[in-house]
Scaffold this active site. Structure first.
Site, PDB file in Angstrom:
ATOM      1  CE  LYS A 109       8.449   7.054  13.602  1.00 11.95           C
ATOM      2  NZ  LYS A 109       9.755   6.360  13.549  1.00 11.95           N
ATOM      3  CD  GLU A 131       4.427  15.426  16.593  1.00 12.83           C
ATOM      4  OE1 GLU A 131       5.160  14.420  16.573  1.00 12.83           O
ATOM      5  OE2 GLU A 131       3.272  15.438  17.072  1.00 12.83           O
ATOM      6  CB  SER A 402      12.450  -0.465  14.201  1.00 14.85           C
ATOM      7  OG  SER A 402      13.678   0.192  13.947  1.00 14.85           O
TER       8      SER A 402
END
Ligand SMILES: *Cc1c(COP(=O)(O)O)cnc(C)c1O
Length: 434
Positions: A109, A131, A402
């Protein structure tokens, strides 16, 4: 060795690759994508599109060079492409792991959060909003904002805040403000609406960092381009280590940023098969009456509709109402998927497969006890897939790890205790209550 284009990770050269320009003009991927936003947001969207084209595609003012440098020094890139010895033996083919779990923050991320916060600075914005659901995107954004010294506010549903205390604490440690959202059920959906509302009134000085390849154009292509570093590195590393491209790339899909990042540099390599692994939840059966999908398999089971500013594949009932989704992994628990991924699936370029909670949990334990890597529960779906389908794959398989599983240990204890999981440790040490 297959003679392909020269291998490069040079920013300017990469921005000229054909794959990079896909969807650049209007953000349409066949029937999907677009800009379904209120009139009030159009100026912001246009300003962002212009900034994306100049700084990301044209490398104006050396933006992409600075992005690459910060990804290296702050993020720890490049991440390794590691041969998994036990899994290679187990499946009788070469299995390589792209180790995004080793990126700063423990997941892919940061690639996107860092790119967008840096872009906001180049655009002269003085404030970041975002958010978050489970808190992973919020923590990545808070980290990037602290690193680049930009004030940051995160909207988060009240229910999620209480379920994800460590992530809320992480964001606050990095100096972000966390704004509880009490509307509706107090989860991601309401937090997104609240962030949109904030952005609509503060566009002059604020950038909204969207966490995946979703939302109105240019977000899906921009987030793809920031995450594409995963496949750009993996492609070069594969050629360096094996003398050839992989035969298959496997990556788990929630909104689709890990998949698009893992696939982007391979989309034009026709010999490379691309597999998107979705959360099959407890079952693919849907309870229309209750408005609940006990899975998050929008590529596999979804239908066309509009969500969060783009036309894409969604989990919805026959009236077009968005259904509540479910997965053992909070990061895959989203009712939609990025428009480009939906398009690549329709085109037959990407194969979607749903892996259920049970198989994902087995994958979680298998990677932990065979390779010494505890994966995120999202990532574990890719290893559930490998166990069932490795025999259908080619000789060299790249799986993107990931994220790491530290954030999921409580959930893993609870979920493992609920069922009979092959390869799981003896859980009786928790009989005092977990
Ligand atoms: C958030 C997350 C995902 C899913 O999000 P995408 O947008 O599909 O990438 C997958 N794996 C990990 C570790 C995550 O944190």
């Amino acid at each position: 060795m297959s003679e392909t284009e020269p291998t490069t990770t040079d920013a300017a050269e990469l921005s000229r690759r054909p794959g990079r320009r896909r969807g650049r003009d209007d953000g349409k991927f066949g029937r999907y994508g677009g800009q379904y936003v209120p009139e009030a947001l159009m100026p912001a969207i246009e300003e962002l599109t212009d900034a994306y084209e100049r700084y990301v595609l044209e490398n104006e003012d050396g933006f992409m060079d600075e992005f690459r440098e910060r990804l290296a020094d702050f993020g720890g890139r490049p991440t390794p492409l590691q041969r998994a010895e036990r899994l290679s033996e187990r499946y009788d083919r070469e299995v390589y792991l792209k180790r995004e779990d080793l990126l700063h923050g423990g997941a892919h991320k940061l690639n996107n959060a860092l790119g967008q916060v840096l872009l906001a600075k180049y655009m002269g914005k003085e404030r970041i909003v975002a958010e978050t659901g489970a808190g992973q995107h919020g923590t990545a954004t808070a980290m990037a904002a602290a690193h680049l010294d930009v004030p940051c506010e995160i909207y988060m549903g009240e229910r999620d805040i209480n379920r994800q205390r460590p992530n809320v604490f992480r964001m606050k440690l990095n100096g972000a403000e966390v704004n509880p959202v009490t509307a509706g059920r107090g989860t991601l959906k309401e937090a997104i609406s609240e962030t949109m509302r904030d952005w609509a009134t503060t566009v002059e000085n604020t950038h909204y960092v969207i966490g995946s390849v979703v939302g109105p154009h240019p977000f899906p292509v921009m987030v793809r381009d920031f995450q594409a570093v995963i496949s750009e590195e993996a492609r070069a590393q594969s050629i360096e280590k094996t003398g050839d491209l992989p035969t298959d790339v496997v990556a788990c899909a929630g909104g689709g940023s890990n998949t698009m990042g893992s696939f982007a540099a391979f989309v034009d390599d026709e010999s490379v098969a691309l597999h998107a692994i979705e959360a099959g939840g407890s079952t693919l059966e849907v309870d229309e009456e209750a408005g609940v999908a006990p899975n998050s398999a929008s590529l596999f089971a979804g239908e066309e509709g509009v969500l969060h500013g783009a036309r894409t594949k969604l989990l919805q009932d026959s009236d077009g109402q968005i259904m509540e989704s479910h997965s053992v992994s909070s990061g895959l628990d989203y009712a939609g998927v990025g428009p480009e991924l939906a398009y690549l699936v329709d085109e037959g370029r990407v194969t979607p497969v749903a892996v259920d909670d049970d198989d994902a949990l087995e994958g979680f334990h298998r990677l932990s006890n065979t390779e010494g890597i505890i994966p995120a529960l999202e990532t574990a779906h890719a290893f559930g897939y490998l166990e069932e389908h490795a025999a259908d794959l080619g000789e060299r398989v790249v799986v993107t790890v990931s994220g790491r599983g530290d954030k999921d240990l409580d959930a893993a204890i609870e979920e493992t205790d609920k069922r009979d999981v092959a390869g799981a440790p003896d859980m009786s040490m928790f009989t005092g209550g977990i």
